[in-house]
Design a protein around this motif. Structure first.
Motif: not given
Length: 146
Positions: A95-116
């Motif tokens: 039930g958490l409202e969390v953003s879609e993942p955003v891939r900033y670069a193809p490198d490992d560690g460069a994909t994020f999602m967000y919630f409050k």
């Protein structure tokens, strides 16, 4: 001298609401929920697999010098997962409202999602695929042996 970051006090306006949110929607384990001394209730929660916890409590700030931070004023707290799609599916199912993942670069560690959280404290969830084969606790154990 070794130092470990193990507890981060988190400013919230309602301890019970925050505890329920982090336990039920984010999946943190409740380690402590008690009055640790007269008039000082602490709720400490730990993300699964983590060595660092968050602490909720009105009076926890009385032991820290400086002004008390406002509920919702913390931004950029970060969790790491090995598979962001699986983590997102689990969080959404809770039930958490969390953003879609955003891939900033193809490198490992460069994909994020967000919630409050309910107060507006902002969290990032970082995909670090390497953690699937190299969990942090193993790295720390190797470091301790060296």
């Amino acid at each position: 001298m070794d130092m470990t970051l193990e507890v981060i006090p988190l400013p919230v306006s309602d301890i019970d609401r925050a505890r329920d949110f982090y336990r039920d929607k984010v999946g943190f384990h409740v380690d402590i929920d008690q009055e640790v001394m007269p008039g000082m209730r602490i709720v400490q929660l730990t993300p699964p697999g983590s060595g660092c916890s968050i602490a909720l409590g009105d009076t926890v700030w009385d032991t820290v010098s400086g002004p008390r931070p406002a509920p919702g004023s913390y931004q950029g707290l970060q969790l790491c997962v090995a598979d962001i799609e699986a983590a997102r599916a689990e969080l959404v199912a809770r039930g958490l409202e969390v953003s879609e993942p955003v891939r900033y670069a193809p490198d490992d560690g460069a994909t994020f999602m967000y919630f409050k959280d309910p107060d507006g404290n902002g969290w990032a969830v970082q995909e670090y695929r390497r953690r699937a084969v190299e969990p942090l606790h193993r790295l720390l154990a190797k470091q301790a042996e060296a």
